[in-house]
Design an enzyme around this catalytic site. Sequence first.
Site, mmCIF file in Angstrom:
data_model
loop_
_atom_site.group_PDB
_atom_site.id
_atom_site.type_symbol
_atom_site.label_atom_id
_atom_site.label_comp_id
_atom_site.label_asym_id
_atom_site.label_seq_id
_atom_site.Cartn_x
_atom_site.Cartn_y
_atom_site.Cartn_z
ATOM 1 N N GLY A 1 -2.252 -3.022 -17.835
ATOM 2 C CA GLY A 1 -1.174 -2.962 -18.802
ATOM 3 C C GLY A 1 -0.104 -2.011 -18.305
ATOM 4 N N ALA B 1 0.792 -1.230 0.000
ATOM 5 C CA ALA B 1 0.000 0.000 0.000
ATOM 6 C C ALA B 1 0.825 1.282 0.000
ATOM 7 C CB ALA B 1 -0.924 0.010 1.221
ATOM 8 N N PHE C 1 7.199 0.898 -10.723
ATOM 9 C CA PHE C 1 7.334 -0.485 -11.155
ATOM 10 C C PHE C 1 8.606 -0.699 -11.973
ATOM 11 C CE2 PHE C 1 6.668 -3.671 -14.485
ATOM 12 C CZ PHE C 1 6.205 -4.763 -13.779
ATOM 13 N N GLY D 1 2.520 3.347 -5.757
ATOM 14 C CA GLY D 1 1.880 2.887 -6.976
ATOM 15 C C GLY D 1 0.406 2.589 -6.860
ATOM 16 N N TYR E 1 8.566 -13.211 -14.592
ATOM 17 C CA TYR E 1 7.522 -12.280 -14.165
ATOM 18 C C TYR E 1 6.194 -12.658 -14.815
ATOM 19 C CZ TYR E 1 4.612 -8.163 -13.716
ATOM 20 O OH TYR E 1 3.552 -7.331 -13.453
#
Length: 246
Positions: A175, A5, A181, A8, A144
Amino acid sequence: MITGATSGIGEACVSCFIKAGYRVIATGRNAEKLNRLKNEFGPDLLPLEFDVRHRETAEACVNNLPDDWREIDILVNNAGLALGLEPEYQGDHTDWDTMIDTNIKGLLSMTRIIVPGMVERNRGHIINIGSVAGDAAYANGNVYCATKAAVKSITDGLRIDVAHTELRVTLLKPGLVETNFSNIRFHGDCERADKVYQGITPLTGKDIADAALYAAQAPKHVQIAEMLILATHQANGSTIVRESNS
């Protein structure tokens, strides 16, 4: 409860759900960021510091929740990451372990800890954050992509397992989302991370949080089973049309 949390999509979910009237248990590894969220949202937010990879610690934190926070109605399994972008035969074992332990085993642990209470109360909603990467592998995404394919299978399996109850299970598959990230994937290489989003308007964390809230607030008889959310110029995990600088 929202895992991962402190940045992002997870942080956006915290803000989105609290503004919609929910109280939120925010979990993460970064105590400083959790405290910042607590200062921002006050009594509507309860911070819990733990790593989803550490099952016993996570379970202890949940077992010690204050009485008025124990009945968790929505679990957003958001904690996850990508590390590295190399051919599989050149991959880093440590990166693999971290992705598998977080994206798969961490999600399973939180599900195992929280969902039995939902089943007992016969109410609840599990929202798992997957990825378009789980639909098909892309170049150098190997492990991943495999972890996010596992998230889809795990989510589908859970939906079957609780179909006799009032619980709902949702998979969100984002997406290209501009968060930290890519910075994490490239181990802090900001220049390389920035190139991921060049020439396209990517999604934001709020876009995914809005989708999570939509699923959570659907009528009781409506289960948003799966939602694929892409930027306008992204067709799938590997097809992205970028504006030319020339």
